[in-house]
Design an enzyme around this catalytic site. Structure first.
Site, mmCIF file in Angstrom:
data_model
loop_
_atom_site.group_PDB
_atom_site.id
_atom_site.type_symbol
_atom_site.label_atom_id
_atom_site.label_comp_id
_atom_site.label_asym_id
_atom_site.label_seq_id
_atom_site.Cartn_x
_atom_site.Cartn_y
_atom_site.Cartn_z
ATOM 1 N N ARG A 51 -21.408 -40.323 -48.457
ATOM 2 C CA ARG A 51 -20.692 -41.522 -48.928
ATOM 3 C C ARG A 51 -19.696 -41.240 -50.037
ATOM 4 O O ARG A 51 -18.564 -41.709 -50.005
ATOM 5 C CB ARG A 51 -21.675 -42.567 -49.468
ATOM 6 C CG ARG A 51 -22.143 -43.579 -48.451
ATOM 7 C CD ARG A 51 -23.510 -44.023 -48.850
ATOM 8 N NE ARG A 51 -24.367 -42.845 -48.825
ATOM 9 C CZ ARG A 51 -24.967 -42.405 -47.735
ATOM 10 N NH1 ARG A 51 -24.877 -43.072 -46.624
ATOM 11 N NH2 ARG A 51 -25.693 -41.313 -47.744
ATOM 12 N N THR A 52 -20.124 -40.496 -51.065
ATOM 13 C CA THR A 52 -19.248 -40.347 -52.226
ATOM 14 C C THR A 52 -17.977 -39.603 -51.827
ATOM 15 O O THR A 52 -16.864 -40.039 -52.119
ATOM 16 C CB THR A 52 -19.991 -39.624 -53.367
ATOM 17 O OG1 THR A 52 -21.190 -40.350 -53.628
ATOM 18 C CG2 THR A 52 -19.155 -39.568 -54.626
ATOM 19 N N LYS A 80 -17.137 -15.875 -54.452
ATOM 20 C CA LYS A 80 -16.902 -14.558 -55.067
ATOM 21 C C LYS A 80 -17.294 -14.550 -56.530
ATOM 22 O O LYS A 80 -17.060 -13.577 -57.230
ATOM 23 C CB LYS A 80 -15.410 -14.185 -54.942
ATOM 24 C CG LYS A 80 -14.885 -14.167 -53.532
ATOM 25 C CD LYS A 80 -13.410 -13.784 -53.543
ATOM 26 C CE LYS A 80 -12.727 -14.115 -52.236
ATOM 27 N NZ LYS A 80 -11.257 -14.119 -52.372
ATOM 28 N N ARG A 101 -18.357 -32.898 -57.726
ATOM 29 C CA ARG A 101 -19.827 -33.003 -57.643
ATOM 30 C C ARG A 101 -20.370 -31.582 -57.734
ATOM 31 O O ARG A 101 -19.856 -30.672 -57.069
ATOM 32 C CB ARG A 101 -20.266 -33.636 -56.328
ATOM 33 C CG ARG A 101 -21.767 -33.516 -56.150
ATOM 34 C CD ARG A 101 -22.292 -34.289 -54.980
ATOM 35 N NE ARG A 101 -22.270 -35.715 -55.246
ATOM 36 C CZ ARG A 101 -22.892 -36.624 -54.481
ATOM 37 N NH1 ARG A 101 -23.560 -36.242 -53.405
ATOM 38 N NH2 ARG A 101 -22.831 -37.900 -54.784
ATOM 39 N N HIS A 129 -23.972 -40.313 -62.417
ATOM 40 C CA HIS A 129 -23.189 -40.572 -61.201
ATOM 41 C C HIS A 129 -22.438 -41.890 -61.408
ATOM 42 O O HIS A 129 -22.755 -42.908 -60.790
ATOM 43 C CB HIS A 129 -24.148 -40.654 -60.018
ATOM 44 C CG HIS A 129 -23.503 -40.618 -58.667
ATOM 45 N ND1 HIS A 129 -22.139 -40.703 -58.478
ATOM 46 C CD2 HIS A 129 -24.056 -40.519 -57.432
ATOM 47 C CE1 HIS A 129 -21.887 -40.662 -57.174
ATOM 48 N NE2 HIS A 129 -23.025 -40.546 -56.517
HETATM 49 C C1 NCD Z 1 -26.890 -40.482 -54.377
HETATM 50 C C2 NCD Z 1 -26.592 -39.175 -55.086
HETATM 51 O O1 NCD Z 1 -25.957 -38.282 -54.529
HETATM 52 O O2 NCD Z 1 -27.020 -39.079 -56.236
HETATM 53 N N1 NCD Z 1 -26.121 -40.656 -53.224
HETATM 54 C C3 NCD Z 1 -24.862 -41.156 -53.321
HETATM 55 O O3 NCD Z 1 -24.019 -40.614 -53.990
HETATM 56 N N2 NCD Z 1 -24.615 -42.299 -52.691
HETATM 57 C C4 NCD Z 1 -28.323 -40.732 -54.191
HETATM 58 C C5 NCD Z 1 -29.172 -39.702 -53.503
HETATM 59 O O4 NCD Z 1 -28.714 -38.647 -53.100
HETATM 60 O O5 NCD Z 1 -30.358 -39.972 -53.382
#
Ligand code: NCD
Length: 348
Positions: A51-52, A80, A101, A129
């Site tokens: 999703r993100t 590397k 991320r 997040h």
């Molecule tokens: C979450 C995350 O990556 O922290 N997912 C997301 O970004 N929608 C929650 C999860 O992974 O459980």
């Protein structure tokens, strides 16, 4: 705001402005088709995401902009052994904003130190997040009319769930909020997050039993037990099925309660709950793309700035094994008192 490392980087006015822009985009999506034409987003995913990553990429494309990056660090020079510093210093020269991320706690703050462009934290290990929080707040505001005064239950992995930590840092800003934390003691909220809620005077309750907690809630925020953060797989197996939301449990909830989840779920919401009109998690995910469009409209338009490395606090070493400073050894040791500024752990 320049970088969005956690929700605390936004003032309440900036949040209101983002929410306003979100509602405008929802009403007139066609008006934004060329808003970021010619601009480029760097999408650096050192950790899996559905999703993100996809919602950021879709958001940028819907604004007429382009996206480059990776979703598998093994395919880039990181394989590397390239440092985060070098990768960010270079990539920020190619892009108008950088979304990152990374599995290490504090990695987004670390990246922002070396970037000429705004850095957006899309999840730094089990720490924060903030764009999921923008998603959560936008969905609650749109679906329930406001955030103030709500009773919100947060259930599952409160220890490693970064969406929980960022959500709480946002809820502290709103008036009349009550939060009920529902978890096993082994997955309770980290001390720094609890202390910050208590300092802000938030009404915080704890409950072990979801059935007894659900009746008082306006929002139930379910989370997945974060398997990838456990050092001991047996501990994960023991805790993973602690809370499961079923239609039977939903019988005890208010008629207007929202069920939210950042997703992905892994059994903690029974699929039979999907047909309940109170299940809001798929709508929440859709709205996440729209609030990210609002965020990109702001960040991509900010001017470039030469990175400024803050003063070092000599002698401080963070003891959190998951902190970015354990791997990226050149990082200046930043601390507020005995708290590491990267990962907010007080173990240092
Ligand atoms: C979450 C995350 O990556 O922290 N997912 C997301 O970004 N929608 C929650 C999860 O992974 O459980």
């Amino acid at each position: 705001m320049r970088h969005l490392i956690d929700f605390s980087d936004l003032t309440q006015e900036e949040w209101h402005a983002l929410y306003h822009s979100f509602t405008e985009i929802l009403k007139h999506p066609g008006d934004y088709r060329d808003a970021l034409r010619g601009q480029t987003l760097a999408s650096l995913f050192y950790e899996p995401s559905t999703r993100t990553r996809l919602s950021f990429e879709a958001a940028m494309q819907r604004l007429g902009g382009g996206v480059f990056g990776f979703s598998d660090p093994q395919s880039s020079s990181i394989y590397k052994g390239e440092s985060l510093k070098d990768t960010i210093a270079m990539v920020s020269g190619y892009a108008d904003a950088v979304v990152i991320r990374h599995p290490r706690e504090g990695s987004a703050l670390a990246a922002s130190l070396y970037s000429t462009r705004p850095v957006v934290n899309a999840g730094d290990g089990g720490h924060c997040h903030p764009t999921q929080t923008l998603t959560d707040l936008a969905a609650v505001t749109l679906l329930l009319g406001q955030v103030d005064g709500l009773h919100i239950g947060i259930c599952g992995d409160l220890k490693y769930g970064r969406t929980v930590h960022s959500l709480l840092s946002a809820l502290r800003r709103f008036d009349g909020i009550t939060v009920t934390l529902i978890s096993a003691p082994e997955l309770a909220l980290p001390a720094y997050a609890r202390a910050a809620c208590e300092e802000a005077g938030m009404a915080l309750r704890e409950e072990r039993n979801l059935r007894s907690a659900i009746g008082g809630l306006d929002v139930l925020y379910m989370t997945r037990v974060q398997r990838e953060r456990f050092a001991d797989p047996a501990e994960y197996e023991r805790l993973k099925d602690g809370y499961i939301l079923t239609p039977g449990v939903m019988e005890g909830a208010k008629r207007e309660m929202l069920v939210m989840h950042p997703l992905p779920r892994f059994g903690e919401i029974d699929v039979a709950v999907d047909d309940d009109p109170r299940a809001a998690y798929f709508e929440q995910a859709r709205l996440g793309m729209v609030i990210r469009m609002a965020l990109l409209l702001e960040t991509c338009r900010l001017p470039s700035l030469a990175p400024k490395i803050p003063q070092q606090k000599s002698g401080f070493a963070c003891a959190n094994p998951r902190c970015v400073t354990q791997e990226e050894r050149y990082l200046p040791p930043l601390a507020d008192g005995d708290m590491c500024r990267y990962c907010e752990s007080r173990a240092g």
